[in-house]
Design a protein around this motif. Structure first.
Motif, PDB file in Angstrom:
ATOM      1  N   VAL A   1      33.737  48.516  49.225  1.00  7.23           N
ATOM      2  CA  VAL A   1      34.627  48.916  48.767  1.00  7.23           C
ATOM      3  C   VAL A   1      34.365  47.572  47.695  1.00  7.23           C
TER       4      VAL A   1
ATOM      5  N   VAL B   1      39.117  48.621  39.293  1.00  3.81           N
ATOM      6  CA  VAL B   1      40.735  47.408  39.578  1.00  3.81           C
ATOM      7  C   VAL B   1      40.495  46.359  39.789  1.00  3.81           C
ATOM      8  N   VAL B   2      39.547  45.851  39.534  1.00  4.54           N
ATOM      9  CA  VAL B   2      38.969  44.225  39.128  1.00  4.54           C
ATOM     10  C   VAL B   2      37.593  44.302  38.546  1.00  4.54           C
TER      11      VAL B   2
ATOM     12  N   LEU C   1      35.862  48.738  43.947  1.00  6.32           N
ATOM     13  CA  LEU C   1      37.026  48.774  43.432  1.00  6.32           C
ATOM     14  C   LEU C   1      36.301  48.204  42.213  1.00  6.32           C
TER      15      LEU C   1
END
Length: 249
Positions: A175, A184-185, A179
């Motif tokens: 995960v 996303v981050v 990401l």
């Protein structure tokens, strides 16, 4: 029919095909395990950690009329799901892949393989390490005036909860990497969130696991360590994502 409707219908048709393939893979494995070694030996293997912790001569009980039949069948279905998991995950990723960029599509196979391995590692860690410690701790803590006789259905529910908890927990590195890879981050923000992750890990462990401190600790600590492992690999994923976007532009 408009092009938008045609696209939506084609997606539904493909989704149905992917679901059918995943179900067929599960059914084939389930039938094979049911024929050999059979539902009984499979349940005996699942119950081995608890039986080793129980006092000499103690056995599990079944309070329902059809429980001795249904619970071993459910255990067989659980094992069949774990064995067919690579195919199920591949079908899921194959459905999502057409909507991804080219550099993102190259992640499909590594993510499917890594997700499967990590989930199975989480289940194996729970079965071979956590169960033995937790059951022995509970048996030693129980008063001598009590004769343990666990119900097989309650034990199965406990096992399912623990397997899912540890299996999903071991997916944390995947995960984190995804990401960062998809932008996303950033890794820096994830590092800054470490204190919240530690607190959240113990909160999640307290909610999911039994009320004993040992099982909570044995779930929360791997969550924190796996988060750190995800941060380590996310650094390389972030660099590759930036390079891939630069090439496409």
């Amino acid at each position: 029919m408009s092009s938008t409707q045609e696209t939506f219908v084609s997606h539904l048709v493909e989704l149905r095909q992917r679901v059918v393939r995943a179900l067929l893979a599960f059914l084939v494995v389930f039938i094979a395990i049911f024929l050999w070694p059979g539902a009984g030996p499979v349940y005996d293997f699942l119950a081995a950690p608890l039986m080793q912790a129980l006092p000499q001569g103690a056995k599990m009980i079944a309070t329902g009329v059809v429980t001795p039949f249904l619970v071993p069948m459910k255990v067989t279905a659980l094992v069949a799901f774990l064995v067919a998991l690579p195919i199920i995950l591949y079908q899921a990723w194959s459905f999502v892949a057409p909507g991804l960029y080219e550099h993102e599509k190259r992640l499909v196979l590594p993510v499917v393989v890594a997700s499967t391995i990590l989930f199975l590692l989480g289940v194996a860690f729970c079965y071979y390490f956590v169960f033995g410690k937790v059951f022995a701790f509970i048996n030693e803590f129980a008063p001598k005036s009590i004769t343990p006789a666990p119900d097989i259905e309650a034990y199965f529910s406990f096992v399912i909860t623990m397997f899912l908890a540890f299996g999903i927990t071991f997916e944390i590195p995947i995960v984190v990497v995804i990401l960062v890879r998809f932008g996303v981050v950033s890794v820096e923000k994830l590092r800054a969130a470490r204190p919240y992750v530690v607190v959240g890990a113990f909160v999640v462990a307290a909610v999911i696991t039994p009320p004993d401190v040992l099982s909570q600790f044995m779930l929360a600590v791997p969550m924190c360590l796996l988060y750190e492992a995800g941060l380590f690999f996310a650094r390389f994923a972030g660099k590759r994502a930036a390079e891939a976007k630069a090439v496409e532009q």
